[in-house]
Design a protein around this motif. Structure first.
Motif, PDB file in Angstrom:
ATOM      1  N   LYS A 145       0.827  -1.215   0.000  1.00 47.32           N
ATOM      2  CA  LYS A 145       0.000   0.000   0.000  1.00 47.32           C
ATOM      3  C   LYS A 145       0.860   1.264   0.000  1.00 47.32           C
ATOM      4  O   LYS A 145       0.628   2.177  -0.795  1.00 47.32           O
ATOM      5  CB  LYS A 145      -0.954   0.004   1.208  1.00 47.32           C
ATOM      6  N   SER A 146       1.846   1.318   0.882  1.00 50.51           N
ATOM      7  CA  SER A 146       2.710   2.506   0.957  1.00 50.51           C
ATOM      8  C   SER A 146       3.616   2.612  -0.265  1.00 50.51           C
ATOM      9  O   SER A 146       3.800   3.702  -0.815  1.00 50.51           O
ATOM     10  CB  SER A 146       3.548   2.485   2.238  1.00 50.51           C
ATOM     11  N   THR A 147       4.177   1.507  -0.690  1.00 49.69           N
ATOM     12  CA  THR A 147       5.070   1.519  -1.859  1.00 49.69           C
ATOM     13  C   THR A 147       4.326   2.019  -3.096  1.00 49.69           C
ATOM     14  O   THR A 147       4.800   2.914  -3.801  1.00 49.69           O
ATOM     15  CB  THR A 147       5.645   0.110  -2.115  1.00 49.69           C
ATOM     16  N   LEU A 148       3.161   1.459  -3.345  1.00 49.35           N
ATOM     17  CA  LEU A 148       2.384   1.866  -4.516  1.00 49.35           C
ATOM     18  C   LEU A 148       1.892   3.307  -4.355  1.00 49.35           C
ATOM     19  O   LEU A 148       1.992   4.104  -5.289  1.00 49.35           O
ATOM     20  CB  LEU A 148       1.200   0.916  -4.732  1.00 49.35           C
ATOM     21  N   GLY A 149       1.387   3.648  -3.172  1.00 49.21           N
ATOM     22  CA  GLY A 149       0.876   5.000  -2.944  1.00 49.21           C
ATOM     23  C   GLY A 149       1.936   6.058  -3.148  1.00 49.21           C
ATOM     24  O   GLY A 149       1.693   7.086  -3.797  1.00 49.21           O
ATOM     25  N   LYS A 150       3.138   5.833  -2.628  1.00 50.85           N
ATOM     26  CA  LYS A 150       4.239   6.791  -2.810  1.00 50.85           C
ATOM     27  C   LYS A 150       4.631   6.875  -4.285  1.00 50.85           C
ATOM     28  O   LYS A 150       4.918   7.959  -4.790  1.00 50.85           O
ATOM     29  CB  LYS A 150       5.445   6.379  -1.970  1.00 50.85           C
TER      30      LYS A 150
END
Length: 181
Positions: free
Chosen positions: A14-19
């Protein structure tokens, strides 16, 4: 653009894709856990320890309500966020919910590498971690399955894979690119 809520189990990206999306698109990235920590001036684990899970979930709901009113945002939710109260109904009503689906083997691999940073699993050996993931996924899937969309996030291991996944996500959800792109 209404907010896009990325949901799924810890380690699903989630964080990797969101960033990655925020770097390429004209959108804001909000990590809900970071948003809560900044709002309270305390780490999530400190909130749990001093106030208990019920108080944390109440705070999480309040912060979720706040970010659900934001425009042009991608919100990475905590793995448990969709599983409490009517959080899924709120997210579905206010924006687009996207379940990031990752293979069990990839989750296990990612969480083995990052377990020291995650208090919930820090003390588990590899076999215990494997069982823990399976049990948690089984309990959480009824909530996760309420997502409006599903996106495969198994391949987010290097810059090339992140670029490919971001491009696919941008195309699927017609996200606005940054002007300098």
């Amino acid at each position: 653009m209404k907010p896009i809520f990325l949901i799924g189990y810890m380690g699903c990206g989630k964080s990797t894709l969101g960033k990655g999306l925020a770097a390429r698109c004209d959108i804001h990235f909000i990590d809900l856990d970071d948003y809560i920590e900044q709002s309270r001036g305390m780490a999530i684990k400190e909130i749990f320890a001093s106030e208990g899970e019920a108080a944390f979930r109440e705070l999480e709901r309040k912060m979720l309500l706040e970010v659900s009113g934001m425009e042009n945002a991608v919100v990475a939710c905590g793995g448990g966020t969709p599983c409490f109260g009517d959080n899924m109904e709120l997210m579905n009503a206010r924006g687009i919910t996207v379940l990031l689906r990752t293979s069990h083997a990839r989750l296990l691999e990612r969480l083995k590498r990052g377990r020291a940073k995650r208090p919930l699993i820090a003390g588990l050996d590899d076999d215990e971690l494997d069982r823990f993931i399976a049990e948690q996924l089984e309990r959480r899937m009824p909530h996760y399955s309420k997502a409006q969309e599903v996106f495969d996030s198994t391949l987010l291991e290097d810059e090339n894979q992140i670029e490919q996944k971001c491009a696919a996500f941008i195309s699927k959800f017609n996200l606005p690119l940054k002007q300098n792109q």
